[in-house]
Design a protein around this motif. Sequence first.
Motif, PDB file in Angstrom:
ATOM      1  N   ILE A 140       0.848  -1.187   0.000  1.00 30.54           N
ATOM      2  CA  ILE A 140       0.000   0.000   0.000  1.00 30.54           C
ATOM      3  C   ILE A 140       0.881   1.233   0.000  1.00 30.54           C
ATOM      4  O   ILE A 140       1.835   1.336   0.779  1.00 30.54           O
ATOM      5  N   VAL A 141       0.565   2.153  -0.907  1.00 29.15           N
ATOM      6  CA  VAL A 141       1.232   3.446  -0.938  1.00 29.15           C
ATOM      7  C   VAL A 141       0.344   4.426  -0.178  1.00 29.15           C
ATOM      8  O   VAL A 141      -0.794   4.682  -0.580  1.00 29.15           O
ATOM      9  N   LEU A 142       0.873   4.941   0.932  1.00 31.62           N
ATOM     10  CA  LEU A 142       0.091   5.827   1.791  1.00 31.62           C
ATOM     11  C   LEU A 142       0.387   7.277   1.427  1.00 31.62           C
ATOM     12  O   LEU A 142       1.508   7.754   1.611  1.00 31.62           O
ATOM     13  N   PRO A 143      -0.606   8.006   0.893  1.00 27.91           N
ATOM     14  CA  PRO A 143      -0.361   9.379   0.443  1.00 27.91           C
ATOM     15  C   PRO A 143      -0.232  10.364   1.598  1.00 27.91           C
ATOM     16  O   PRO A 143      -0.731  10.125   2.695  1.00 27.91           O
ATOM     17  N   LYS A 144       0.472  11.444   1.313  1.00 30.87           N
ATOM     18  CA  LYS A 144       0.616  12.560   2.265  1.00 30.87           C
ATOM     19  C   LYS A 144       0.969  12.064   3.664  1.00 30.87           C
ATOM     20  O   LYS A 144       0.390  12.478   4.672  1.00 30.87           O
ATOM     21  N   CYS A 145       1.930  11.160   3.693  1.00 24.81           N
ATOM     22  CA  CYS A 145       2.341  10.558   4.966  1.00 24.81           C
ATOM     23  C   CYS A 145       3.230  11.545   5.726  1.00 24.81           C
ATOM     24  O   CYS A 145       4.229  12.041   5.191  1.00 24.81           O
ATOM     25  N   GLU A 146       2.864  11.807   6.965  1.00 23.67           N
ATOM     26  CA  GLU A 146       3.574  12.790   7.775  1.00 23.67           C
ATOM     27  C   GLU A 146       3.967  12.274   9.153  1.00 23.67           C
ATOM     28  O   GLU A 146       4.927  12.778   9.742  1.00 23.67           O
ATOM     29  N   GLN A 147       3.238  11.304   9.679  1.00 28.56           N
ATOM     30  CA  GLN A 147       3.438  10.892  11.066  1.00 28.56           C
ATOM     31  C   GLN A 147       3.423   9.374  11.207  1.00 28.56           C
ATOM     32  O   GLN A 147       2.779   8.672  10.425  1.00 28.56           O
ATOM     33  N   ALA A 148       4.116   8.907  12.242  1.00 30.35           N
ATOM     34  CA  ALA A 148       4.124   7.476  12.532  1.00 30.35           C
ATOM     35  C   ALA A 148       2.711   6.962  12.818  1.00 30.35           C
ATOM     36  O   ALA A 148       2.389   5.807  12.510  1.00 30.35           O
ATOM     37  N   ALA A 149       1.865   7.825  13.383  1.00 25.14           N
ATOM     38  CA  ALA A 149       0.500   7.408  13.714  1.00 25.14           C
ATOM     39  C   ALA A 149      -0.289   7.009  12.473  1.00 25.14           C
ATOM     40  O   ALA A 149      -1.164   6.133  12.532  1.00 25.14           O
ATOM     41  N   GLN A 150       0.014   7.625  11.342  1.00 27.59           N
ATOM     42  CA  GLN A 150      -0.686   7.263  10.107  1.00 27.59           C
ATOM     43  C   GLN A 150      -0.328   5.851   9.673  1.00 27.59           C
ATOM     44  O   GLN A 150      -1.195   5.059   9.280  1.00 27.59           O
ATOM     45  N   LEU A 151       0.946   5.524   9.740  1.00 30.49           N
ATOM     46  CA  LEU A 151       1.370   4.167   9.408  1.00 30.49           C
ATOM     47  C   LEU A 151       0.775   3.155  10.379  1.00 30.49           C
ATOM     48  O   LEU A 151       0.321   2.079   9.977  1.00 30.49           O
ATOM     49  N   LYS A 152       0.785   3.507  11.653  1.00 31.92           N
ATOM     50  CA  LYS A 152       0.245   2.608  12.670  1.00 31.92           C
ATOM     51  C   LYS A 152      -1.223   2.317  12.419  1.00 31.92           C
ATOM     52  O   LYS A 152      -1.684   1.173  12.561  1.00 31.92           O
ATOM     53  N   ALA A 153      -1.981   3.330  12.023  1.00 33.73           N
ATOM     54  CA  ALA A 153      -3.407   3.141  11.772  1.00 33.73           C
ATOM     55  C   ALA A 153      -3.640   2.192  10.597  1.00 33.73           C
ATOM     56  O   ALA A 153      -4.553   1.362  10.622  1.00 33.73           O
ATOM     57  N   VAL A 154      -2.806   2.298   9.567  1.00 36.12           N
ATOM     58  CA  VAL A 154      -2.932   1.386   8.425  1.00 36.12           C
ATOM     59  C   VAL A 154      -2.590  -0.035   8.848  1.00 36.12           C
ATOM     60  O   VAL A 154      -3.273  -0.999   8.476  1.00 36.12           O
ATOM     61  N   VAL A 155      -1.528  -0.181   9.629  1.00 32.88           N
ATOM     62  CA  VAL A 155      -1.123  -1.508  10.101  1.00 32.88           C
ATOM     63  C   VAL A 155      -2.245  -2.174  10.891  1.00 32.88           C
ATOM     64  O   VAL A 155      -2.509  -3.372  10.741  1.00 32.88           O
TER      65      VAL A 155
END
Length: 288
Positions: free
Chosen positions: A95-110
Amino acid sequence: MLLGPLADLLCRSALFVPGADLRKLERAAQAAADALIFDLEDAVAPTHKDLARRQVCEALAGASAGLRLVRVNGLDTAWGADDVEAVAQAGADGIVLPKCEQAAQLKAVVELLGSAPVKLIALIETPAGVLDLSALGDGGGRLLGLAFGHADFCRAAGLAQLRSDIGLAYHARCQVVLAARARGLAALDCVCLDVRDEEAFRADAVLGRDLGYDGKLCIHPAQVAIANSIYTPAPEAVVRARSVVDAWAQAQRDGLGVIAVDGEMVDAPVAAVQARVLERARRAGLVG
């Protein structure tokens, strides 16, 4: 496909394919890109988001060569969470996560992915994303690479030109590849918006390669072959690399720490760079 580090795979070209365009989805594999990025975000109008998701999931179910990635909508939108769950179930490699700025965004996808063996690529598209690269984390061990999106970066930064070879955008482009290298991640260079100008694309791809990127994001099938060529070692580079690697192996057997090959000094770092050239050539099928 269970992926190891993206940097260990051949990803010279990654072609965006609009998820709402069935004809382009059906023809995407013909472009011979190392990776396809089925796009559910910027290339899809809000009224077509659900249709695009269904069509991309159908495309993922079909057999295709190369990496199958999906740029989902952000989790702060009405479609993001459904995108992640649907494409993971359909078999996306990453998955390519757009406009990624914070670790919390990655964590939410995981958390949405659960046990699905799907990896992540963080698309860095804002000044905040560039400044916080060191705090981005590793997405629970799923983060494979960083990509730079210069158009959204320029917009967010209030720049007058959508160029990635000058000023603040060029600085950000350098920072993204530097962060990827520092963390052992792959680095995918930004798109070139001049889809009808082959020479402009070629020059931009060469610049990205020389900055240290592993491959380039493409927005037109005609760009794929050029990117593949530029990110594949030239025959003369492969010959040189083989000469250096073989001479260095002999030097190690002889207990030498520095040698000369064709009049140029070779030590451990130089030999390692040439070994990487050979490995990249091997992945491209140029050497056995």
